[in-house]
Design an enzyme around this catalytic site. Structure first.
Site, PDB file in Angstrom:
ATOM      1  N   ARG A   1     -23.754 -24.309 -21.517  1.00 35.06           N
ATOM      2  CA  ARG A   1     -24.185 -24.344 -22.911  1.00 35.06           C
ATOM      3  C   ARG A   1     -23.179 -23.669 -23.826  1.00 35.06           C
ATOM      4  O   ARG A   1     -22.499 -22.736 -23.435  1.00 35.06           O
ATOM      5  CB  ARG A   1     -25.561 -23.705 -23.074  1.00 35.06           C
ATOM      6  CG  ARG A   1     -25.637 -22.294 -22.563  1.00 35.06           C
ATOM      7  CD  ARG A   1     -27.030 -21.910 -22.197  1.00 35.06           C
ATOM      8  NE  ARG A   1     -27.327 -22.445 -20.885  1.00 35.06           N
ATOM      9  CZ  ARG A   1     -28.070 -21.853 -19.986  1.00 35.06           C
ATOM     10  NH1 ARG A   1     -28.643 -20.716 -20.247  1.00 35.06           N
ATOM     11  NH2 ARG A   1     -28.287 -22.367 -18.816  1.00 35.06           N
TER      12      ARG A   1
ATOM     13  N   ASP B   1     -31.844 -15.937 -26.446  1.00 35.72           N
ATOM     14  CA  ASP B   1     -33.215 -15.734 -25.983  1.00 35.72           C
ATOM     15  C   ASP B   1     -33.810 -14.475 -26.578  1.00 35.72           C
ATOM     16  O   ASP B   1     -33.162 -13.418 -26.589  1.00 35.72           O
ATOM     17  CB  ASP B   1     -33.248 -15.588 -24.457  1.00 35.72           C
ATOM     18  CG  ASP B   1     -32.900 -16.863 -23.729  1.00 35.72           C
ATOM     19  OD1 ASP B   1     -33.261 -17.949 -24.226  1.00 35.72           O
ATOM     20  OD2 ASP B   1     -32.278 -16.777 -22.654  1.00 35.72           O
TER      21      ASP B   1
END
Length: 176
Positions: free
Chosen positions: A97, A102
């Site tokens: 990615r 998060d």
């Protein structure tokens, strides 16, 4: 979870990682965005870690401490906007990615919603999260937790200021 008033700010932590494109530049850009939004409090060192999941390049990871006045879902939306700005594509679980952001912790909130789980469900299982979190908030990480992940391939490679130098080196290599 208590209501968050307009003038109160909640201590939150987000984990950031990237392993394709120009990971250092993408992390630096995300930190700049958090700083420009007035929520960035502190940034851990930068860690290089082995990927979990399919074969792919190593990751650069760090943790940022934030002081936010909005709620956890607004913070999640902010994280997703940072990923979108880095052109994150979700095609494979735990795949490569351009940017992963998060929500790790949001004050003392505990949530088990399909859209958002706080604390992050794998927070205590990942050295690339626990080591930088321990830098910023050692009171939130136990020695037992650190010992349990000590065998995972992860090393601190420098402070967050290293990102701009790494980004420049990566851009120069791409031009060659």
């Amino acid at each position: 979870m208590s209501a968050i008033g307009a003038s109160s700010r909640t201590r939150a932590f987000v984990g950031l990682g990237a392993n394709i494109g120009n990971p250092a530049a993408q992390l630096a850009t995300a930190l700049d965005s958090l700083d420009a939004a007035g929520v960035l409090v502190a940034v851990s060192g930068v860690y290089r870690s082995a990927p979990i999941g399919p074969e792919q390049p190593e990751f650069l990871n760090l943790v940022a401490e934030l002081a936010v006045s909005d709620g956890p879902y607004e913070l999640l939306a902010r994280c997703q906007a940072l990923e979108a700005a880095a052109q994150r594509v979700r095609s494979e679980r735990w795949g490569p990615r351009t940017l992963d952001v998060d929500v790790l912790l949001f004050g003392d909130a505990e949530m088990r919603d399909p859209e958002l789980q706080i604390p992050h469900p794998r927070l205590r299982e990942r050295r690339f999260v626990l080591d930088p979190l321990a830098e910023l908030a050692p009171e939130l990480v136990t020695l037992g937790e650190l010992a349990a992940v000590a065998d995972q391939d992860c090393e601190r490679i420098g402070s967050a200021e290293l990102l701009s130098r790494l980004a420049a080196v990566s851009m120069a290599a791409d031009q060659d």
